[in-house]
Enzyme design. Structure first.
Site, mmCIF file in Angstrom:
data_model
loop_
_atom_site.group_PDB
_atom_site.id
_atom_site.type_symbol
_atom_site.label_atom_id
_atom_site.label_comp_id
_atom_site.label_asym_id
_atom_site.label_seq_id
_atom_site.Cartn_x
_atom_site.Cartn_y
_atom_site.Cartn_z
ATOM 1 N N ASN A 86 6.841 4.770 -8.809
ATOM 2 C CA ASN A 86 5.437 4.358 -8.771
ATOM 3 C C ASN A 86 4.690 5.236 -9.764
ATOM 4 O OD1 ASN A 86 3.136 2.857 -7.505
ATOM 5 N ND2 ASN A 86 2.474 4.938 -7.014
ATOM 6 N N ILE A 110 -0.327 7.679 -0.844
ATOM 7 C CA ILE A 110 0.786 7.248 -1.691
ATOM 8 C C ILE A 110 1.974 8.191 -1.577
ATOM 9 C CG2 ILE A 110 0.013 8.462 -3.783
ATOM 10 C CD1 ILE A 110 1.707 4.960 -3.455
ATOM 11 N N GLY A 132 -5.523 1.273 -3.107
ATOM 12 C CA GLY A 132 -5.056 1.461 -4.483
ATOM 13 C C GLY A 132 -3.892 2.430 -4.503
ATOM 14 N N GLU A 133 -3.739 3.144 -5.607
ATOM 15 C CA GLU A 133 -2.703 4.159 -5.777
ATOM 16 C C GLU A 133 -1.298 3.566 -5.882
ATOM 17 O OE1 GLU A 133 -3.083 6.978 -2.561
ATOM 18 O OE2 GLU A 133 -5.257 7.176 -2.852
ATOM 19 N N GLY A 134 -1.166 2.240 -5.771
ATOM 20 C CA GLY A 134 0.145 1.607 -5.698
ATOM 21 C C GLY A 134 0.640 1.447 -4.281
#
Length: 363
Positions: A57, A93, A329-331
């Site tokens: 990621n 994350i 967000g952040e993946g």
């Protein structure tokens, strides 16, 4: 801007993939989306026995000049503070990457802070924050090209480390505003339907955000009208693909453009791209305006809770794996979706077929 040499996957193997999936020991279609995912991954990798290797990621971080207009409740210093937090572990994350076996790659794309060395953060900084696109382009065309190149280089490095499936994340105060501008420009969807709460705006805050972004778009159109040689986008129509780089540079963030470059390079290398939420979906949309074949390598991880994401997915004809009301967000949503993708690959590789185990095909 350098054109990506993305090869559209050959359809010749598709029939054999579907036959293999249909003859696994189950009723045809009974594993639903897993079957569709397995076929898509096999098509991307051009094999009847796909595999997933070293998932990464990649999280790009940068600041946006438009936050000077009060479009977000998140102050600018949160970007570098959170990036530092990611480097130490303990954020959303971090636990998701640890849980699902992802390596987290952190990249400073344009944070308005001098990040100390030794934190494990890759320095790709273009500039300390984009400019305020209410009054001028967020970045120059040269900066935009450089961001694409640097994003591509990060992906190339993880590919050389053995990664064949990658997700992208972001950190940057104000980036939902920039994503809304890309969405509006590239789809023609009214700006009011592209805008949401972001990091937590209330109704008056959303109205202010809409006002600021509307004025930013109107200023852009006014400039195009003064440029008699330019193409003037009409209301309700997306801008021509020939203007894609101009739109990216005008309204984008460095972290967003690096993600676009990373996505294009991942597709060029034949990697699987797991698309995260609203911001990364806006990025794959922009990437597809530069090279439509990038979408052949995309798997959409989830439908987020940010207003506009559902419409954006519909505009792309995307069928996301999860719908968990995420908007971090952040993946995070992409990484959450990975176990489902892994299950699809395990299904096609590890299930028996009717003939091999002597079970009568019962459908």
């Amino acid at each position: 801007m350098k054109t990506s040499a993305i090869k559209t996957p050959s359809k010749e193997i598709e029939k054999d993939l579907l036959t293999k999936i249909d003859f696994l020991t189950k009723p045809k279609g009974s594993l639903g989306k897993l079957e569709k995912l397995a076929a898509r991954i096999g098509l991307i990798q051009q094999t009847l026995s796909p595999k997933l290797s070293k998932p990464h990621n990649i999280l790009f971080a940068a600041d946006h000049g438009i936050i000077e207009e009060g479009v977000t409740v998140s102050p600018k210093e949160v970007t570098w503070q959170q990036l530092s937090h990611f480097s130490h572990g303990g954020a959303g994350i971090n636990f998701l990457c640890d849980q699902h076996g992802f390596r987290l790659v952190l990249v400073d794309a344009g944070v308005d802070y001098d990040i100390p060395a030794g934190k494990g953060i890759i320095d790709c900084k273009i500039r300390k924050s984009t400019r305020n696109y209410l009054y001028e382009p967020a970045m120059t065309r040269e900066e935009c090209d450089l961001a694409v190149e640097r994003g591509a280089k990060v992906v190339e490095d993880v590919y050389n480390d053995g990664c064949n499936i990658v997700s992208f994340g972001e950190m940057g105060s104000g980036n939902t505003s920039s994503s809304s501008m890309w969405m509006h420009a590239f789809t023609g969807i009214p700006l009011a339907e592209c805008i949401g709460a972001g990091a937590g705006l209330d109704k008056p805050g959303i109205n202010r955000k809409l006002d600021v972004l509307t004025r930013a778009w109107d200023n852009f159109i006014s400039e195009k009208k003064r440029d008699v040689a330019g193409i003037i986008p009409q209301p309700g129509q997306h801008v021509p693909d020939t203007m894609a780089e101009e739109i990216m540079a005008r309204f984008g963030g460095y972290e967003m453009v690096m993600a676009v470059g990373g996505m294009l390079k991942a597709a060029e290398l034949g990697m699987i791209i797991i698309v995260d939420g609203f911001i990364m979906t806006a990025c794959i949309l922009a990437a597809s305006r530069l090279n439509p074949a990038v979408l052949d390598y995309a798997i959409f991880g989830h439908q987020g809770d940010e207003s506009g994401h559902k419409l954006l997915l519909q505009a792309l004809g995307a069928d996301p794996i999860l719908h968990l009301d995420l908007r971090l967000g952040e993946g995070s949503g992409a990484v959450c979706a990975y176990p489902i993708i892994d299950s699809a690959v395990r299904m096609i590789n590890e299930m028996d077929n009717f003939q091999s185990v002597g079970v009568t095909k019962y459908f």
